[in-house]
Enzyme design. Structure first.
Site, PDB file in Angstrom:
ATOM      1  N   GLU A 261       0.827  -1.216   0.000  1.00 28.58           N
ATOM      2  CA  GLU A 261       0.000   0.000   0.000  1.00 28.58           C
ATOM      3  C   GLU A 261       0.861   1.266   0.000  1.00 28.58           C
ATOM      4  O   GLU A 261       0.512   2.274  -0.623  1.00 28.58           O
ATOM      5  CB  GLU A 261      -0.927   0.013   1.220  1.00 28.58           C
ATOM      6  CG  GLU A 261      -2.289  -0.609   1.014  1.00 28.58           C
ATOM      7  CD  GLU A 261      -3.155   0.168   0.046  1.00 28.58           C
ATOM      8  OE1 GLU A 261      -2.908   0.114  -1.185  1.00 28.58           O
ATOM      9  OE2 GLU A 261      -4.097   0.816   0.500  1.00 28.58           O
TER      10      GLU A 261
ATOM     11  N   THR B 172      -4.832   8.587  -4.166  1.00 29.99           N
ATOM     12  CA  THR B 172      -4.872   8.855  -2.724  1.00 29.99           C
ATOM     13  C   THR B 172      -3.853   9.929  -2.363  1.00 29.99           C
ATOM     14  O   THR B 172      -4.153  10.852  -1.594  1.00 29.99           O
ATOM     15  CB  THR B 172      -4.533   7.561  -1.938  1.00 29.99           C
ATOM     16  OG1 THR B 172      -5.441   6.548  -2.339  1.00 29.99           O
ATOM     17  CG2 THR B 172      -4.618   7.759  -0.444  1.00 29.99           C
TER      18      THR B 172
HETATM   19  P1  ADP Z   1      -7.111   2.816  -4.855  1.00 26.56           P
HETATM   20  O1  ADP Z   1      -8.048   3.371  -3.825  1.00 26.56           O
HETATM   21  O2  ADP Z   1      -7.882   2.413  -6.073  1.00 26.56           O
HETATM   22  O3  ADP Z   1      -6.226   1.718  -4.337  1.00 26.56           O
HETATM   23  P2  ADP Z   1      -4.723   4.474  -4.804  1.00 26.56           P
HETATM   24  O4  ADP Z   1      -4.447   5.859  -5.315  1.00 26.56           O
HETATM   25  O5  ADP Z   1      -4.586   4.240  -3.332  1.00 26.56           O
HETATM   26  O6  ADP Z   1      -6.171   4.023  -5.309  1.00 26.56           O
HETATM   27  O7  ADP Z   1      -3.751   3.458  -5.560  1.00 26.56           O
HETATM   28  C1  ADP Z   1      -3.678   3.447  -6.935  1.00 26.56           C
HETATM   29  C2  ADP Z   1      -2.221   3.531  -7.381  1.00 26.56           C
HETATM   30  O8  ADP Z   1      -1.553   2.299  -7.058  1.00 26.56           O
HETATM   31  C3  ADP Z   1      -2.127   3.703  -8.891  1.00 26.56           C
HETATM   32  O9  ADP Z   1      -1.082   4.632  -9.135  1.00 26.56           O
HETATM   33  C4  ADP Z   1      -1.724   2.319  -9.382  1.00 26.56           C
HETATM   34  O10 ADP Z   1      -0.938   2.368 -10.560  1.00 26.56           O
HETATM   35  C5  ADP Z   1      -0.907   1.806  -8.218  1.00 26.56           C
HETATM   36  N1  ADP Z   1      -0.867   0.315  -8.148  1.00 26.56           N
HETATM   37  C6  ADP Z   1       0.263  -0.437  -8.062  1.00 26.56           C
HETATM   38  N2  ADP Z   1      -0.048  -1.739  -8.025  1.00 26.56           N
HETATM   39  C7  ADP Z   1      -1.384  -1.848  -8.091  1.00 26.56           C
HETATM   40  C8  ADP Z   1      -2.284  -2.944  -8.101  1.00 26.56           C
HETATM   41  N3  ADP Z   1      -1.864  -4.206  -8.046  1.00 26.56           N
HETATM   42  N4  ADP Z   1      -3.598  -2.663  -8.169  1.00 26.56           N
HETATM   43  C9  ADP Z   1      -4.044  -1.385  -8.231  1.00 26.56           C
HETATM   44  N5  ADP Z   1      -3.244  -0.307  -8.239  1.00 26.56           N
HETATM   45  C10 ADP Z   1      -1.914  -0.516  -8.161  1.00 26.56           C
END
Ligand code: ADP
Length: 306
Positions: free
Chosen positions: A128, A181
């Site tokens: 995360e 985020t």
């Molecule tokens: P969410 O609430 O959808 O998780 P975030 O902004 O916290 O949104 O996370 C999204 C970010 O994490 C994006 O930049 C995405 O490219 C990255 N990311 C890396 N690996 C993954 C994954 N396995 N699944 C989803 N997002 C990912």
């Protein structure tokens, strides 16, 4: 065991008064993740279907979490991962957390479960932190435990599973735009008014009590976000319109999931949930913003083998 397929759910986080600490898993929506042992070292993403995500092992939350777990266990085995990504990243409903949780849960199972569920959370959090440096644990804890959870981000990620009245449902609208985020946190103030903090505490206490006593009237009266929603509302397409519709229908609460753009409302009873979903679907359809919408109980399961 050489391979495993797991389902890891999406989740609503920042549940009204529970900024960073209250979340719940969403029924049946999430990542399908296939993991198998490989003969080469390291954790590789072999295939992604559905929404696009980074496949670089240093940038994908599944790989980073899995590596943190394997490093801790001092295990050299390599793994290949395939992800069917059903939740668009930057969703506000825990897309990155679902992959992180699925990877550590699946690998721990393949290895014969050397760790308990509560021990896995901190490794999923390493993933995360790749998606957002300031990521709280409410999405990860929801995907791992399922149901409605309260998590302490400071004291070793203690998770409390909360009781959920059977009739308590959520209607979730996910406009298919990306809000990161990391970006959405930057609009929040660094300090808060002590009176608002006090109201937020009363809301949290009252909400927990209303869950234990199954008192929907109290829940409707007390559940409110005094601290965060106001700063993020303008970033979320149609939030004001959807909230107006929800409030007019006397829902328990309506707020932004995670950093947005997903919006959720809590309601008691399926009929009310379905009516609200349909009317909000119409509002989204008229606006030409692409969206997904769901109805979910607040007591659905967490990550599991499929
Ligand atoms: P969410 O609430 O959808 O998780 P975030 O902004 O916290 O949104 O996370 C999204 C970010 O994490 C994006 O930049 C995405 O490219 C990255 N990311 C890396 N690996 C993954 C994954 N396995 N699944 C989803 N997002 C990912």
């Amino acid at each position: 065991m050489n391979n495993i397929k797991v389902f890891s759910p999406a989740s609503v986080s920042n549940v009204c008064c529970g900024f960073d600490v209250l979340g719940f898993s969403i029924e049946g929506i999430g990542d399908d993740i296939f993991i198998q042992k490989s003969n080469t070292k390291g954790i590789k993403i072999r295939r992604v279907t559905g929404y696009e995500i980074p496949i670089d092992e240093k940038k994908n939350t599944a790989c980073v979490s899995a590596k943190a777990l394997l490093d801790y266990l001092n295990i050299n085995q390599g793994f290949d991962i395939e992800i069917n990504k059903n939740i668009k990243p930057g969703s506000g409903i825990g897309s990155s957390a679902a992959s992180a949780v699925g990877a550590v849960y699946g690998i721990n199972k393949i290895l014969g479960s050397p760790l308990e569920k509560e021990q896995l959370l901190k490794f999923a959090m390493q993933g995360e932190f790749i998606s957002s440096k300031t990521a709280p644990a409410d999405n990860v804890a929801s995907a791992l435990y399922g149901g409605l959870i309260l998590v302490n981000n400071r004291e070793n990620y203690k998770v409390i599973k909360l009781p959920v009245p059977e009739d308590l449902l959520a209607v979730v609208h996910h406009p298919l735009i990306e809000i990161k985020t990391s970006k959405s946190r930057s609009v929040l103030p660094k300090t808060i008014d002590i009176n608002l903090a006090s109201q937020q505490l009363a809301s949290m206490g009252g909400f927990i009590h209303s869950l234990h006593t199954e008192n929907f009237d109290l829940m409707r009266l007390i559940l409110k976000d005094y601290l965060v929603e106001q700063y993020r509302a303008d970033q979320v397409p149609l939030f004001h319109e959807i909230k107006k519709i929800a409030v007019a229908r006397n829902v328990i609460c309506c707020s932004i999931s995670g950093s947005g753009p997903s919006i959720f409302s809590l309601v008691n009873g399926y009929e009310k949930a379905n009516e609200l979903k349909l009317i909000c679907d119409k509002t989204f359809s008229k606006s030409n913003i692409k969206f997904n919408s769901y109805i979910t109980g607040l007591n659905s399961g967490g990550v599991r083998i499929i």
